[in-house]
Design a protein around this motif. Structure first.
Motif, PDB file in Angstrom:
ATOM      1  N   TYR A 127       0.846  -1.196   0.000  1.00 61.18           N
ATOM      2  CA  TYR A 127       0.000   0.000   0.000  1.00 61.18           C
ATOM      3  C   TYR A 127       0.881   1.246   0.000  1.00 61.18           C
ATOM      4  O   TYR A 127       1.983   1.239   0.546  1.00 61.18           O
ATOM      5  CB  TYR A 127      -0.905   0.036   1.243  1.00 61.18           C
ATOM      6  N   ARG A 128       0.372   2.302  -0.602  1.00 62.45           N
ATOM      7  CA  ARG A 128       1.061   3.588  -0.548  1.00 62.45           C
ATOM      8  C   ARG A 128       0.780   4.259   0.793  1.00 62.45           C
ATOM      9  O   ARG A 128      -0.331   4.193   1.315  1.00 62.45           O
ATOM     10  CB  ARG A 128       0.585   4.502  -1.675  1.00 62.45           C
ATOM     11  N   SER A 129       1.815   4.889   1.327  1.00 65.63           N
ATOM     12  CA  SER A 129       1.664   5.585   2.609  1.00 65.63           C
ATOM     13  C   SER A 129       2.185   7.006   2.444  1.00 65.63           C
ATOM     14  O   SER A 129       3.246   7.230   1.860  1.00 65.63           O
ATOM     15  CB  SER A 129       2.449   4.871   3.714  1.00 65.63           C
ATOM     16  N   ASP A 135       1.281   3.252   8.290  1.00 65.85           N
ATOM     17  CA  ASP A 135       1.759   2.376   7.225  1.00 65.85           C
ATOM     18  C   ASP A 135       0.921   1.099   7.239  1.00 65.85           C
ATOM     19  O   ASP A 135       1.052   0.259   8.133  1.00 65.85           O
ATOM     20  CB  ASP A 135       3.235   2.058   7.436  1.00 65.85           C
TER      21      ASP A 135
END
Length: 362
Positions: A127-129, A135
């Motif tokens: 996943y993008r954080s 996160d």
């Protein structure tokens, strides 16, 4: 500046190793008062010399650690493909097409076309954080590079729902299991220090570092740097003698580096301020010469207007100073970025040359 730095280093040394002079002279506190001033100064010089020798040992270990990291990075970046269908070992004859590694054979006449790897390994987080968000690709505590892998992968438990006695038994059982796992795959004659003991020793020293940092009101960056230095030194040694002296040496190294960084930033600010002041003085001189050449007719009537004009000129000069300061700061950042890019390109070129030399030797 040097006297202030030396005074702070003496404070660090005397907080952590207060009886170092007594150990060197092999005397007690009562006999210390009977020594002459010259003997006391000689003893203090010996203690400083011992601290400097410990500092040099720690810096040597850090240099070796950097070299080991570079070699490990080079080993990770060298990929060796060997075709199982033909005797092709030339790394230039392997092509990557849409994530698949395909063998081109020994030469163009004897092509192969065997697909060795038919997938592309996933790189990066799931996943993008973004900044300020949790996160989602990571669960549990983040990895701490100062400790071993066993320390970072150990079991974490919360004893809120348990009674006090049962919670202590549960934690003791977990600690015993982790210590027993550390003994697995170790020979009987292997007398090296276990990673679990090293991690416990690091935690103990880190706590003493926090106390010294808080007592002397030092910056948190000094604490992080000192913890890193002690961590690599503890991993390099099976046994650390004079633990307090090594701790003081790590803090002194971190403090010296912090002072150098602050002095460098201060010199940059002085250069920016001197350049801006010279430009402002030249503009003021030009404005004064023009005002002197102007006629004095109606000077009393236009007194307030002249004051307003001078204030506007001062505001413009201040704005010009700020613009020039931020422009110079931006140029400095670009120069640093250019130097980093050049270093990275040199490292990439070195790795490529290293791979090509390996292929030629093969």
């Amino acid at each position: 500046m040097t006297t202030v730095v030396e005074h702070m280093e003496d404070k660090i040394r005397k907080i952590l190793v207060p009886e170092l002079e007594l150990e060197l002279m092999d005397v007690t506190a009562l006999q210390w008062e009977e020594l002459s001033q010259n003997e006391k100064e000689q003893c203090e010089a010996k203690s400083k010399q011992l601290l400097e020798s410990t500092i040099s040992k720690i810096l040597d270990v850090e240099e070796q650690e950097i070299q080991n990291k570079v070699q490990e990075k080079q080993r990770k970046n060298t990929f060796r493909y060997r075709c199982t269908k033909c005797p092709n070992r030339d790394q230039k004859r392997f092509v990557e097409i849409e994530g698949s590694i395909i063998c081109c054979g020994i030469n163009d006449k004897q092509g192969c076309g065997y697909e060795m790897i038919n997938y592309k390994q996933h790189e990066g987080n799931f996943y993008r954080s973004f900044a300020g968000e949790d996160d989602r690709s990571h669960h549990g505590k983040p990895f701490n590079p100062l400790y071993s892998e066993a320390w970072n992968s150990r079991i974490s438990s919360s004893s809120d729902s348990l009674e006090k006695e049962s919670a202590s038994k549960f934690k003791a059982t977990i600690a015993k299991v982790e210590d027993d796992l550390d003994k697995v795959n170790r020979d009987v004659d292997d007398h090296r220090t276990r990673d679990s003991y090293r991690d416990k020793h690091k935690s103990k020293v880190f706590e003493s570092m926090k106390d010294v940092i808080s007592n002397l009101c030092l910056h948190s960056s000094i604490e992080k740097r000192a913890q890193y230095l002690f961590s690599i030194f503890r991993d390099d040694r099976d046994r650390v003698q004079r633990e307090k002296l090594v701790t003081a040496a790590c803090l002194v190294i971190a403090y010296r580096e912090n002072v150098k960084e602050l002095a460098y930033e201060e010199s940059l600010k002085k250069n920016f301020s001197s350049s801006s002041s010279s430009s402002s003085s030249s503009s003021l001189s030009s404005s004064s010469s023009s005002s002197l050449s102007s006629s004095s007719f109606g000077q009393n009537n236009n007194f307030h207007d002249n004051n307003n004009g001078n204030s506007n000129d001062n505001m413009l000069n201040d704005m010009q100073k700020r613009k020039k300061f931020y422009k110079d700061l931006e140029n400095e950042k670009l120069e640093r970025k250019r130097i980093r890019d050049e270093e990275m390109s040199k490292q990439v070129k070195f790795i490529k040359d290293y791979n090509e030399n390996d292929v030629k030797q093969w």
